[in-house]
Design an enzyme around this catalytic site. Sequence first.
Site, PDB file in Angstrom:
ATOM      1  N   ARG A 120      28.378 -44.729  77.628  1.00 31.03           N
ATOM      2  CA  ARG A 120      29.446 -43.896  78.172  1.00 31.03           C
ATOM      3  C   ARG A 120      30.696 -44.195  77.352  1.00 31.03           C
ATOM      4  O   ARG A 120      30.956 -45.352  76.991  1.00 31.03           O
ATOM      5  CB  ARG A 120      29.712 -44.213  79.645  1.00 31.03           C
ATOM      6  CG  ARG A 120      28.676 -43.649  80.618  1.00 31.03           C
ATOM      7  CD  ARG A 120      28.737 -42.117  80.709  1.00 31.03           C
ATOM      8  NE  ARG A 120      27.817 -41.570  81.696  1.00 31.03           N
ATOM      9  CZ  ARG A 120      26.585 -41.119  81.415  1.00 31.03           C
ATOM     10  NH1 ARG A 120      26.116 -41.174  80.182  1.00 31.03           N
ATOM     11  NH2 ARG A 120      25.840 -40.604  82.377  1.00 31.03           N
ATOM     12  N   GLU A 135      35.527 -36.112  77.549  1.00 28.27           N
ATOM     13  CA  GLU A 135      34.580 -35.170  76.933  1.00 28.27           C
ATOM     14  C   GLU A 135      34.868 -33.762  77.433  1.00 28.27           C
ATOM     15  O   GLU A 135      35.066 -33.583  78.633  1.00 28.27           O
ATOM     16  CB  GLU A 135      33.147 -35.587  77.283  1.00 28.27           C
ATOM     17  CG  GLU A 135      32.807 -36.935  76.662  1.00 28.27           C
ATOM     18  CD  GLU A 135      31.386 -37.421  76.940  1.00 28.27           C
ATOM     19  OE1 GLU A 135      30.622 -36.690  77.594  1.00 28.27           O
ATOM     20  OE2 GLU A 135      31.066 -38.529  76.506  1.00 28.27           O
ATOM     21  N   HIS A 192      27.464 -35.716  73.046  1.00 31.99           N
ATOM     22  CA  HIS A 192      26.718 -36.238  74.210  1.00 31.99           C
ATOM     23  C   HIS A 192      25.355 -35.534  74.344  1.00 31.99           C
ATOM     24  O   HIS A 192      25.063 -34.896  75.360  1.00 31.99           O
ATOM     25  CB  HIS A 192      27.551 -36.067  75.499  1.00 31.99           C
ATOM     26  CG  HIS A 192      27.147 -37.012  76.598  1.00 31.99           C
ATOM     27  ND1 HIS A 192      27.999 -37.462  77.565  1.00 31.99           N
ATOM     28  CD2 HIS A 192      25.949 -37.604  76.876  1.00 31.99           C
ATOM     29  CE1 HIS A 192      27.353 -38.268  78.397  1.00 31.99           C
ATOM     30  NE2 HIS A 192      26.102 -38.370  77.992  1.00 31.99           N
TER      31      HIS A 192
HETATM   32  C1  DGY Z   1      22.482 -39.577  81.227  1.00 36.93           C
HETATM   33  O1  DGY Z   1      21.387 -39.211  81.659  1.00 36.93           O
HETATM   34  O2  DGY Z   1      23.183 -40.403  81.817  1.00 36.93           O
HETATM   35  C2  DGY Z   1      22.920 -39.017  79.918  1.00 36.93           C
HETATM   36  O3  DGY Z   1      24.174 -39.367  79.569  1.00 36.93           O
HETATM   37  C3  DGY Z   1      22.668 -37.533  79.852  1.00 36.93           C
HETATM   38  O4  DGY Z   1      21.305 -37.395  79.767  1.00 36.93           O
END
Ligand code: DGY
Length: 332
Positions: free
Chosen positions: A239, A268, A287
Amino acid sequence: MAGNFKVWVTRQIPQQGIDMLREVADVEVWEDELPPPRDLILDKIGELDGILALLTDKMDAEVMDRGKKLKVIANYAVGFDNVDVAAATERGILVTNTPGVLTETTADLAFTLLMATARNIVVADKFTRDGKWKTWGPTLLLGQDIHHAKLGLIGLGRIGREMAKRARGFDMDVTYYDVVRNEQAERELGLKYADIDTILKESDFVSLHTPLTPQTRHLIGARELSLMKPTAILINTSRGPVVDQKALYEALRDKVIYAAGLDVFDVEPISKDDPLLTLDNVTVVPHIASASFATRTRMATMAAENLIAGLKGTTPTAPVNPEVLNSPQRRK
Ligand code: DGY
Protein backbone atom coordinates in the site's frame (compact mmCIF):
# COMPACT_ATOMS: atom_id res chain seq x y z
CA MET A 1 -34.37 -10.27 -9.07
CA ALA A 2 -34.07 -13.15 -6.58
CA GLY A 3 -34.69 -13.28 -2.85
CA ASN A 4 -35.43 -10.34 -0.63
CA PHE A 5 -31.86 -9.23 -0.16
CA LYS A 6 -30.66 -6.00 -1.68
CA VAL A 7 -27.03 -5.81 -2.72
CA TRP A 8 -24.88 -3.10 -4.30
CA VAL A 9 -21.72 -3.81 -6.25
CA THR A 10 -19.77 -0.57 -6.34
CA ARG A 11 -18.12 -1.15 -9.74
CA GLN A 12 -18.42 -3.44 -12.72
CA ILE A 13 -16.56 -6.63 -11.73
CA PRO A 14 -16.23 -9.83 -13.81
CA GLN A 15 -19.73 -11.02 -14.67
CA GLN A 16 -19.39 -14.43 -12.97
CA GLY A 17 -19.49 -12.71 -9.57
CA ILE A 18 -22.54 -10.64 -10.45
CA ASP A 19 -24.36 -13.71 -11.80
CA MET A 20 -23.77 -15.57 -8.54
CA LEU A 21 -25.17 -12.68 -6.55
CA ARG A 22 -28.22 -12.39 -8.82
CA GLU A 23 -29.24 -15.91 -7.82
CA VAL A 24 -29.83 -14.80 -4.25
CA ALA A 25 -30.39 -11.06 -4.27
CA ASP A 26 -31.64 -8.02 -6.04
CA VAL A 27 -28.34 -6.66 -7.36
CA GLU A 28 -27.48 -3.18 -8.52
CA VAL A 29 -24.08 -2.46 -10.10
CA TRP A 30 -22.39 0.96 -10.21
CA GLU A 31 -21.31 1.02 -13.85
CA ASP A 32 -19.15 4.16 -13.90
CA GLU A 33 -15.40 4.02 -14.34
CA LEU A 34 -14.94 6.14 -11.20
CA PRO A 35 -16.02 5.02 -7.73
CA PRO A 36 -19.44 6.06 -6.46
CA PRO A 37 -19.28 9.42 -4.66
CA ARG A 38 -19.28 9.30 -0.88
CA ASP A 39 -22.67 11.05 -0.68
CA LEU A 40 -24.22 8.38 -2.85
CA ILE A 41 -22.81 5.61 -0.66
CA LEU A 42 -24.23 7.38 2.38
CA ASP A 43 -27.64 7.76 0.69
CA LYS A 44 -27.86 4.20 -0.51
CA ILE A 45 -26.40 2.19 2.31
CA GLY A 46 -29.65 2.31 4.34
CA GLU A 47 -31.48 0.13 1.82
CA LEU A 48 -28.74 -2.52 1.50
CA ASP A 49 -28.33 -5.95 3.09
CA GLY A 50 -24.87 -6.32 1.62
CA ILE A 51 -22.28 -4.33 -0.28
CA LEU A 52 -19.52 -5.61 -2.52
CA ALA A 53 -17.02 -2.81 -2.01
CA LEU A 54 -13.69 -1.94 -3.59
CA LEU A 55 -10.55 -0.59 -2.00
CA THR A 56 -11.56 2.83 -3.32
CA ASP A 57 -14.71 2.87 -1.15
CA LYS A 58 -14.27 4.09 2.40
CA MET A 59 -16.42 1.96 4.68
CA ASP A 60 -16.28 3.75 7.99
CA ALA A 61 -18.50 4.15 11.06
CA GLU A 62 -20.56 6.90 9.43
CA VAL A 63 -21.46 4.63 6.51
CA MET A 64 -22.19 1.74 8.86
CA ASP A 65 -24.40 3.86 11.11
CA ARG A 66 -26.57 4.66 8.12
CA GLY A 67 -26.58 1.02 7.02
CA LYS A 68 -29.18 -0.15 9.50
CA LYS A 69 -29.84 -3.42 7.61
CA LEU A 70 -26.25 -3.97 6.46
CA LYS A 71 -25.11 -7.50 7.27
CA VAL A 72 -21.93 -7.81 5.27
CA ILE A 73 -19.20 -5.80 3.56
CA ALA A 74 -17.46 -8.06 1.02
CA ASN A 75 -14.26 -6.32 0.02
CA TYR A 76 -13.01 -7.02 -3.52
CA ALA A 77 -9.36 -7.10 -2.38
CA VAL A 78 -7.12 -8.90 0.05
CA GLY A 79 -6.23 -5.56 1.70
CA PHE A 80 -9.01 -4.05 3.79
CA ASP A 81 -7.53 -0.80 5.06
CA ASN A 82 -10.52 0.98 3.45
CA VAL A 83 -12.82 -0.68 6.00
CA ASP A 84 -13.06 0.25 9.67
CA VAL A 85 -13.15 -3.36 10.83
CA ALA A 86 -13.48 -2.50 14.53
CA ALA A 87 -16.54 -0.36 13.78
CA ALA A 88 -18.06 -3.21 11.75
CA THR A 89 -17.42 -5.74 14.51
CA GLU A 90 -19.01 -3.46 17.11
CA ARG A 91 -22.12 -3.30 14.98
CA GLY A 92 -22.27 -7.04 14.19
CA ILE A 93 -21.45 -6.45 10.50
CA LEU A 94 -19.34 -9.13 8.85
CA VAL A 95 -16.33 -8.02 6.77
CA THR A 96 -14.71 -10.34 4.23
CA ASN A 97 -11.78 -10.13 1.80
CA THR A 98 -10.21 -12.15 -1.04
CA PRO A 99 -6.96 -13.71 0.19
CA GLY A 100 -5.19 -16.52 -1.64
CA VAL A 101 -6.68 -16.08 -5.10
CA LEU A 102 -4.42 -13.17 -6.04
CA THR A 103 -1.20 -14.22 -4.31
CA GLU A 104 0.80 -15.46 -7.27
CA THR A 105 -0.45 -12.84 -9.70
CA THR A 106 0.60 -10.13 -7.27
CA ALA A 107 4.02 -11.69 -6.72
CA ASP A 108 4.44 -11.96 -10.51
CA LEU A 109 3.90 -8.21 -10.81
CA ALA A 110 6.21 -7.43 -7.90
CA PHE A 111 8.94 -9.46 -9.57
CA THR A 112 8.17 -7.84 -12.92
CA LEU A 113 8.62 -4.41 -11.34
CA LEU A 114 11.86 -5.56 -9.73
CA MET A 115 13.25 -6.71 -13.06
CA ALA A 116 11.95 -3.79 -15.09
CA THR A 117 13.40 -1.30 -12.63
CA ALA A 118 16.77 -3.04 -12.30
CA ARG A 119 17.22 -3.18 -16.07
CA ASN A 120 15.73 0.23 -16.99
CA ILE A 121 13.11 -1.40 -19.21
CA VAL A 122 10.70 1.53 -19.38
CA VAL A 123 13.46 4.07 -20.06
CA ALA A 124 15.04 1.74 -22.64
CA ASP A 125 11.73 1.22 -24.42
CA LYS A 126 11.20 4.97 -24.74
CA PHE A 127 14.83 5.49 -25.79
CA THR A 128 14.41 2.95 -28.60
CA ARG A 129 11.07 4.33 -29.79
CA ASP A 130 12.38 7.91 -29.67
CA GLY A 131 15.08 7.03 -32.23
CA LYS A 132 17.91 7.70 -29.76
CA TRP A 133 19.63 4.35 -30.36
CA LYS A 134 22.72 5.09 -32.45
CA THR A 135 24.86 1.96 -31.97
CA TRP A 136 25.61 -0.89 -29.56
CA GLY A 137 27.38 0.77 -26.64
CA PRO A 138 29.47 -0.65 -23.78
CA THR A 139 27.89 1.75 -21.29
CA LEU A 140 24.45 2.07 -22.84
CA LEU A 141 21.62 1.84 -20.28
CA LEU A 142 23.49 -0.15 -17.67
CA GLY A 143 21.42 -1.52 -14.81
CA GLN A 144 21.72 -3.74 -11.75
CA ASP A 145 22.08 -7.51 -11.76
CA ILE A 146 19.18 -9.52 -10.43
CA HIS A 147 20.77 -12.98 -10.31
CA HIS A 148 22.74 -13.69 -7.12
CA ALA A 149 21.68 -10.33 -5.67
CA LYS A 150 20.39 -9.91 -2.12
CA LEU A 151 16.63 -9.55 -1.81
CA GLY A 152 15.11 -8.27 1.42
CA LEU A 153 11.42 -8.96 1.99
CA ILE A 154 9.57 -6.88 4.53
CA GLY A 155 6.50 -8.96 5.29
CA LEU A 156 6.42 -12.71 4.74
CA GLY A 157 2.75 -13.41 4.23
CA ARG A 158 1.43 -15.31 1.24
CA ILE A 159 2.69 -12.79 -1.32
CA GLY A 160 6.07 -12.37 0.36
CA ARG A 161 6.59 -16.14 0.25
CA GLU A 162 5.69 -16.29 -3.44
CA MET A 163 8.19 -13.51 -4.05
CA ALA A 164 10.83 -15.59 -2.27
CA LYS A 165 10.06 -18.55 -4.55
CA ARG A 166 10.52 -16.42 -7.65
CA ALA A 167 13.79 -15.08 -6.26
CA ARG A 168 15.15 -18.62 -5.83
CA GLY A 169 14.88 -19.11 -9.59
CA PHE A 170 17.35 -16.25 -9.94
CA ASP A 171 19.72 -17.60 -7.28
CA MET A 172 19.00 -14.61 -5.08
CA ASP A 173 19.98 -14.56 -1.47
CA VAL A 174 16.75 -13.82 0.40
CA THR A 175 16.38 -12.33 3.88
CA TYR A 176 13.05 -11.38 5.39
CA TYR A 177 11.50 -9.59 8.31
CA ASP A 178 8.03 -10.25 9.63
CA VAL A 179 6.50 -9.66 13.04
CA VAL A 180 6.02 -13.43 13.13
CA ARG A 181 9.12 -15.47 12.39
CA ASN A 182 8.39 -18.43 10.08
CA GLU A 183 11.05 -21.10 10.55
CA GLN A 184 9.28 -23.55 8.28
CA ALA A 185 9.42 -21.06 5.40
CA GLU A 186 13.07 -20.40 6.26
CA ARG A 187 13.84 -24.10 5.84
CA GLU A 188 11.67 -24.63 2.78
CA LEU A 189 12.73 -21.54 0.89
CA GLY A 190 16.25 -21.10 2.26
CA LEU A 191 15.47 -17.73 3.84
CA LYS A 192 17.33 -15.81 6.52
CA TYR A 193 15.58 -13.76 9.18
CA ALA A 194 16.80 -10.28 10.14
CA ASP A 195 15.51 -7.01 11.57
CA ILE A 196 14.35 -4.27 9.22
CA ASP A 197 17.46 -2.08 9.58
CA THR A 198 19.76 -5.00 8.73
CA ILE A 199 17.65 -5.79 5.68
CA LEU A 200 17.75 -2.18 4.54
CA LYS A 201 21.52 -1.95 4.98
CA GLU A 202 22.40 -5.21 3.28
CA SER A 203 19.89 -5.74 0.47
CA ASP A 204 20.23 -4.94 -3.21
CA PHE A 205 16.44 -5.07 -3.52
CA VAL A 206 13.90 -4.40 -0.80
CA SER A 207 10.34 -5.49 -1.53
CA LEU A 208 7.42 -4.51 0.73
CA HIS A 209 4.67 -7.02 1.48
CA THR A 210 2.99 -5.72 4.62
CA PRO A 211 -0.63 -4.70 5.06
CA LEU A 212 -1.29 -1.03 5.79
CA THR A 213 -1.91 -0.62 9.52
CA PRO A 214 -1.13 2.20 11.98
CA GLN A 215 2.15 0.35 12.67
CA THR A 216 3.22 0.12 9.02
CA ARG A 217 2.21 3.63 7.90
CA HIS A 218 5.44 5.34 6.77
CA LEU A 219 7.44 2.28 7.78
CA ILE A 220 9.92 3.40 5.13
CA GLY A 221 10.86 7.06 5.57
CA ALA A 222 13.95 9.23 5.16
CA ARG A 223 15.88 7.42 7.90
CA GLU A 224 15.18 3.98 6.45
CA LEU A 225 16.00 5.07 2.90
CA SER A 226 19.29 6.51 4.11
CA LEU A 227 20.25 3.08 5.43
CA MET A 228 19.90 1.51 1.97
CA LYS A 229 22.79 1.08 -0.44
CA PRO A 230 23.12 3.74 -3.17
CA THR A 231 22.73 0.87 -5.66
CA ALA A 232 19.60 -0.53 -4.00
CA ILE A 233 16.10 -0.70 -5.43
CA LEU A 234 12.83 -0.41 -3.49
CA ILE A 235 9.74 -2.27 -4.73
CA ASN A 236 6.29 -1.49 -3.33
CA THR A 237 3.21 -3.51 -4.26
CA SER A 238 1.65 -3.35 -0.77
CA ARG A 239 0.00 0.00 0.00
CA GLY A 240 1.34 3.45 -0.87
CA PRO A 241 1.31 4.93 2.63
CA VAL A 242 3.70 2.22 3.87
CA VAL A 243 6.32 4.49 2.28
CA ASP A 244 6.73 8.20 3.00
CA GLN A 245 6.41 9.25 -0.64
CA LYS A 246 8.00 12.69 -0.20
CA ALA A 247 11.03 11.10 1.45
CA LEU A 248 11.19 8.55 -1.36
CA TYR A 249 11.10 11.28 -3.99
CA GLU A 250 13.98 13.07 -2.28
CA ALA A 251 15.99 9.86 -1.92
CA LEU A 252 15.54 9.02 -5.60
CA ARG A 253 16.27 12.57 -6.71
CA ASP A 254 19.42 12.76 -4.60
CA LYS A 255 20.51 9.23 -5.59
CA VAL A 256 20.43 8.05 -1.99
CA ILE A 257 19.03 4.86 -3.54
CA TYR A 258 19.30 3.74 -7.13
CA ALA A 259 15.66 3.31 -8.11
CA ALA A 260 12.13 2.30 -7.12
CA GLY A 261 9.37 0.25 -8.72
CA LEU A 262 5.92 1.25 -7.51
CA ASP A 263 2.45 -0.18 -8.00
CA VAL A 264 0.90 1.80 -5.15
CA PHE A 265 0.99 5.43 -4.05
CA ASP A 266 0.15 7.67 -1.15
CA VAL A 267 -2.83 9.11 -2.99
CA GLU A 268 -4.28 7.13 -5.91
CA PRO A 269 -4.32 7.99 -8.69
CA ILE A 270 -0.99 9.80 -8.35
CA SER A 271 -1.25 13.27 -9.92
CA LYS A 272 0.45 13.55 -13.30
CA ASP A 273 2.19 16.64 -11.83
CA ASP A 274 3.67 14.74 -8.90
CA PRO A 275 7.45 15.38 -8.80
CA LEU A 276 8.04 11.64 -8.46
CA LEU A 277 6.97 11.25 -12.09
CA THR A 278 9.72 13.59 -13.28
CA LEU A 279 12.35 11.03 -12.26
CA ASP A 280 13.75 8.41 -14.62
CA ASN A 281 14.78 6.09 -11.81
CA VAL A 282 11.23 5.21 -10.84
CA THR A 283 9.05 2.68 -12.64
CA VAL A 284 5.35 3.22 -12.01
CA VAL A 285 2.21 1.23 -12.74
CA PRO A 286 -1.36 2.06 -11.62
CA HIS A 287 -2.10 -0.44 -8.79
CA ILE A 288 -2.43 -3.41 -11.13
CA ALA A 289 -0.62 -6.14 -9.19
CA SER A 290 -3.64 -8.47 -9.18
CA ALA A 291 -4.81 -7.46 -12.65
CA SER A 292 -4.88 -10.64 -14.68
CA PHE A 293 -8.09 -11.83 -16.35
CA ALA A 294 -8.13 -15.07 -14.34
CA THR A 295 -7.32 -13.52 -10.99
CA ARG A 296 -9.83 -10.69 -11.21
CA THR A 297 -12.48 -13.32 -12.04
CA ARG A 298 -11.46 -15.43 -9.05
CA MET A 299 -11.63 -12.34 -6.85
CA ALA A 300 -15.17 -11.67 -8.14
CA THR A 301 -16.43 -15.18 -7.41
CA MET A 302 -14.75 -15.27 -4.02
CA ALA A 303 -16.16 -11.88 -3.02
CA ALA A 304 -19.60 -13.03 -4.22
CA GLU A 305 -19.37 -16.29 -2.21
CA ASN A 306 -18.34 -14.32 0.85
CA LEU A 307 -21.17 -11.87 0.40
CA ILE A 308 -23.76 -14.61 -0.06
CA ALA A 309 -22.58 -16.31 3.14
CA GLY A 310 -22.88 -12.97 4.91
CA LEU A 311 -26.46 -12.56 3.70
CA LYS A 312 -27.50 -16.09 4.56
CA GLY A 313 -25.84 -16.12 7.96
CA THR A 314 -23.45 -18.95 7.07
CA THR A 315 -19.64 -19.00 7.30
CA PRO A 316 -17.79 -17.28 4.44
CA THR A 317 -14.43 -18.48 3.13
CA ALA A 318 -12.60 -15.36 4.20
CA PRO A 319 -14.01 -13.48 7.17
CA VAL A 320 -11.83 -10.58 8.33
CA ASN A 321 -13.69 -10.33 11.66
CA PRO A 322 -14.58 -13.99 12.43
CA GLU A 323 -15.60 -12.99 15.95
CA VAL A 324 -18.83 -11.69 14.41
CA LEU A 325 -19.76 -15.16 13.09
CA ASN A 326 -20.96 -16.60 16.37
CA SER A 327 -21.76 -13.37 18.09
CA PRO A 328 -25.39 -12.79 19.15
CA GLN A 329 -24.92 -9.32 17.64
CA ARG A 330 -24.43 -10.72 14.13
CA ARG A 331 -26.99 -9.14 11.88
CA LYS A 332 -29.49 -11.61 10.42
C1 DGY B 1 -5.62 -6.04 -2.90
O1 DGY B 1 -6.27 -7.06 -3.16
O2 DGY B 1 -5.49 -5.61 -1.75
C2 DGY B 1 -4.95 -5.35 -4.04
O3 DGY B 1 -4.37 -4.18 -3.70
C3 DGY B 1 -5.87 -5.24 -5.23
O4 DGY B 1 -6.00 -6.52 -5.72
